[in-house]
Motif scaffolding. Sequence first.
Motif, PDB file in Angstrom:
ATOM      1  N   ASN A  58      33.024  41.566  23.244  1.00 42.00           N
ATOM      2  CA  ASN A  58      33.198  40.115  23.077  1.00 42.00           C
ATOM      3  C   ASN A  58      34.315  39.571  23.944  1.00 42.00           C
ATOM      4  O   ASN A  58      34.470  38.354  24.067  1.00 42.00           O
ATOM      5  CB  ASN A  58      33.473  39.773  21.613  1.00 42.00           C
ATOM      6  N   MET A  59      35.086  40.444  24.543  1.00 37.52           N
ATOM      7  CA  MET A  59      36.198  40.012  25.373  1.00 37.52           C
ATOM      8  C   MET A  59      35.727  39.499  26.720  1.00 37.52           C
ATOM      9  O   MET A  59      36.518  39.081  27.549  1.00 37.52           O
ATOM     10  CB  MET A  59      37.193  41.156  25.567  1.00 37.52           C
ATOM     11  N   GLY A  60      34.436  39.518  26.961  1.00 38.80           N
ATOM     12  CA  GLY A  60      33.894  38.959  28.186  1.00 38.80           C
ATOM     13  C   GLY A  60      33.649  37.469  28.131  1.00 38.80           C
ATOM     14  O   GLY A  60      33.242  36.866  29.119  1.00 38.80           O
ATOM     15  N   LEU A  61      33.927  36.864  26.990  1.00 41.37           N
ATOM     16  CA  LEU A  61      33.684  35.445  26.794  1.00 41.37           C
ATOM     17  C   LEU A  61      34.963  34.647  26.981  1.00 41.37           C
ATOM     18  O   LEU A  61      36.008  35.009  26.434  1.00 41.37           O
ATOM     19  CB  LEU A  61      33.139  35.207  25.381  1.00 41.37           C
ATOM     20  N   LEU A  62      34.887  33.540  27.712  1.00 40.08           N
ATOM     21  CA  LEU A  62      36.067  32.694  27.912  1.00 40.08           C
ATOM     22  C   LEU A  62      36.640  32.226  26.580  1.00 40.08           C
ATOM     23  O   LEU A  62      37.855  32.160  26.411  1.00 40.08           O
ATOM     24  CB  LEU A  62      35.717  31.470  28.760  1.00 40.08           C
ATOM     25  N   ALA A  63      35.780  31.928  25.630  1.00 41.49           N
ATOM     26  CA  ALA A  63      36.222  31.388  24.343  1.00 41.49           C
ATOM     27  C   ALA A  63      36.994  32.402  23.512  1.00 41.49           C
ATOM     28  O   ALA A  63      37.598  32.040  22.500  1.00 41.49           O
ATOM     29  CB  ALA A  63      35.022  30.873  23.555  1.00 41.49           C
ATOM     30  N   SER A  64      36.992  33.663  23.920  1.00 41.39           N
ATOM     31  CA  SER A  64      37.711  34.695  23.173  1.00 41.39           C
ATOM     32  C   SER A  64      39.208  34.663  23.437  1.00 41.39           C
ATOM     33  O   SER A  64      39.953  35.385  22.786  1.00 41.39           O
ATOM     34  CB  SER A  64      37.160  36.078  23.524  1.00 41.39           C
ATOM     35  N   TYR A  65      39.641  33.856  24.396  1.00 39.18           N
ATOM     36  CA  TYR A  65      41.041  33.869  24.824  1.00 39.18           C
ATOM     37  C   TYR A  65      41.764  32.581  24.432  1.00 39.18           C
ATOM     38  O   TYR A  65      41.178  31.502  24.408  1.00 39.18           O
ATOM     39  CB  TYR A  65      41.118  34.076  26.337  1.00 39.18           C
ATOM     40  N   ASP A  66      43.056  32.743  24.147  1.00 41.78           N
ATOM     41  CA  ASP A  66      43.869  31.615  23.713  1.00 41.78           C
ATOM     42  C   ASP A  66      44.838  31.120  24.783  1.00 41.78           C
ATOM     43  O   ASP A  66      45.235  29.959  24.765  1.00 41.78           O
ATOM     44  CB  ASP A  66      44.680  32.017  22.475  1.00 41.78           C
ATOM     45  N   TYR A  67      45.258  32.012  25.673  1.00 39.74           N
ATOM     46  CA  TYR A  67      46.257  31.653  26.675  1.00 39.74           C
ATOM     47  C   TYR A  67      45.811  32.129  28.046  1.00 39.74           C
ATOM     48  O   TYR A  67      45.247  33.225  28.182  1.00 39.74           O
ATOM     49  CB  TYR A  67      47.617  32.281  26.330  1.00 39.74           C
ATOM     50  N   TRP A  68      46.112  31.305  29.035  1.00 34.02           N
ATOM     51  CA  TRP A  68      45.706  31.572  30.401  1.00 34.02           C
ATOM     52  C   TRP A  68      46.886  31.399  31.356  1.00 34.02           C
ATOM     53  O   TRP A  68      47.753  30.554  31.134  1.00 34.02           O
ATOM     54  CB  TRP A  68      44.600  30.608  30.826  1.00 34.02           C
ATOM     55  N   GLY A  69      46.879  32.194  32.425  1.00 34.42           N
ATOM     56  CA  GLY A  69      47.836  31.992  33.492  1.00 34.42           C
ATOM     57  C   GLY A  69      47.340  30.933  34.465  1.00 34.42           C
ATOM     58  O   GLY A  69      46.251  30.378  34.292  1.00 34.42           O
ATOM     59  N   GLN A  70      48.140  30.668  35.480  1.00 37.19           N
ATOM     60  CA  GLN A  70      47.812  29.637  36.471  1.00 37.19           C
ATOM     61  C   GLN A  70      46.923  30.161  37.591  1.00 37.19           C
ATOM     62  O   GLN A  70      46.357  29.365  38.346  1.00 37.19           O
ATOM     63  CB  GLN A  70      49.097  29.057  37.059  1.00 37.19           C
ATOM     64  N   GLY A  71      46.824  31.470  37.714  1.00 35.85           N
ATOM     65  CA  GLY A  71      45.934  32.054  38.711  1.00 35.85           C
ATOM     66  C   GLY A  71      46.646  32.477  39.981  1.00 35.85           C
ATOM     67  O   GLY A  71      47.701  31.966  40.332  1.00 35.85           O
ATOM     68  N   THR A  72      46.034  33.437  40.661  1.00 30.04           N
ATOM     69  CA  THR A  72      46.521  33.895  41.966  1.00 30.04           C
ATOM     70  C   THR A  72      45.322  34.049  42.897  1.00 30.04           C
ATOM     71  O   THR A  72      44.284  34.578  42.498  1.00 30.04           O
ATOM     72  CB  THR A  72      47.301  35.214  41.838  1.00 30.04           C
ATOM     73  N   GLN A  73      45.460  33.579  44.124  1.00 33.63           N
ATOM     74  CA  GLN A  73      44.342  33.556  45.075  1.00 33.63           C
ATOM     75  C   GLN A  73      44.166  34.920  45.730  1.00 33.63           C
ATOM     76  O   GLN A  73      45.123  35.517  46.240  1.00 33.63           O
ATOM     77  CB  GLN A  73      44.587  32.506  46.161  1.00 33.63           C
ATOM     78  N   VAL A  74      42.928  35.376  45.730  1.00 34.17           N
ATOM     79  CA  VAL A  74      42.543  36.588  46.463  1.00 34.17           C
ATOM     80  C   VAL A  74      41.489  36.183  47.483  1.00 34.17           C
ATOM     81  O   VAL A  74      40.460  35.613  47.117  1.00 34.17           O
ATOM     82  CB  VAL A  74      41.992  37.665  45.518  1.00 34.17           C
ATOM     83  N   THR A  75      41.758  36.490  48.748  1.00 33.85           N
ATOM     84  CA  THR A  75      40.815  36.169  49.814  1.00 33.85           C
ATOM     85  C   THR A  75      40.482  37.449  50.573  1.00 33.85           C
ATOM     86  O   THR A  75      41.388  38.137  51.053  1.00 33.85           O
ATOM     87  CB  THR A  75      41.402  35.141  50.782  1.00 33.85           C
ATOM     88  N   VAL A  76      39.198  37.762  50.642  1.00 33.37           N
ATOM     89  CA  VAL A  76      38.741  38.966  51.325  1.00 33.37           C
ATOM     90  C   VAL A  76      37.964  38.534  52.555  1.00 33.37           C
ATOM     91  O   VAL A  76      36.928  37.873  52.451  1.00 33.37           O
ATOM     92  CB  VAL A  76      37.861  39.830  50.406  1.00 33.37           C
ATOM     93  N   SER A  77      38.459  38.907  53.712  1.00 33.50           N
ATOM     94  CA  SER A  77      37.805  38.538  54.964  1.00 33.50           C
ATOM     95  C   SER A  77      36.817  39.617  55.407  1.00 33.50           C
ATOM     96  O   SER A  77      37.031  40.806  55.167  1.00 33.50           O
ATOM     97  CB  SER A  77      38.854  38.325  56.050  1.00 33.50           C
ATOM     98  N   SER A  78      35.755  39.166  56.063  1.00 30.25           N
ATOM     99  CA  SER A  78      34.719  40.119  56.495  1.00 30.25           C
ATOM    100  C   SER A  78      35.009  40.658  57.889  1.00 30.25           C
ATOM    101  O   SER A  78      35.891  40.204  58.570  1.00 30.25           O
ATOM    102  CB  SER A  78      33.359  39.429  56.469  1.00 30.25           C
TER     103      SER A  78
END
Length: 128
Positions: free
Chosen positions: A108-128
Amino acid sequence: QVQLVESGGGLVQAGGSLRLSCAASGGTFSRNGAGWFRQAPGKEREFVAAISGTGMYTYYADSVKGRLTISRDNAKNTLFLQMHSLKPEDTAVYYCATRTRPTIPISNMGLLASYDYWGQGTQVTVSS
């Protein structure tokens, strides 16, 4: 209140590796399940990986199995995502999240609604 701060994102070539970290503060992080999600431009936020409070159980999206590994260091209140064999389609903003509600099955931890707190995010860019 739990505060989550991600770090470790960046630009990497296809086939490369990155290690994301998520530092938690302000709550009982070590007792709570946590996870990583990602959101590519123009797409919905999607599940990547989850881990139980003790670290004993993990759960992955099929698209990342065998390439990404979630782990945690409860002594340091930190969540990790080790990424290997990165592909251009892994490009996204990666978010860590945690919950403070009672324990639920790891699947059930695959559902967004299962979480209460979130971080601001970090960008990952993979170039080909």
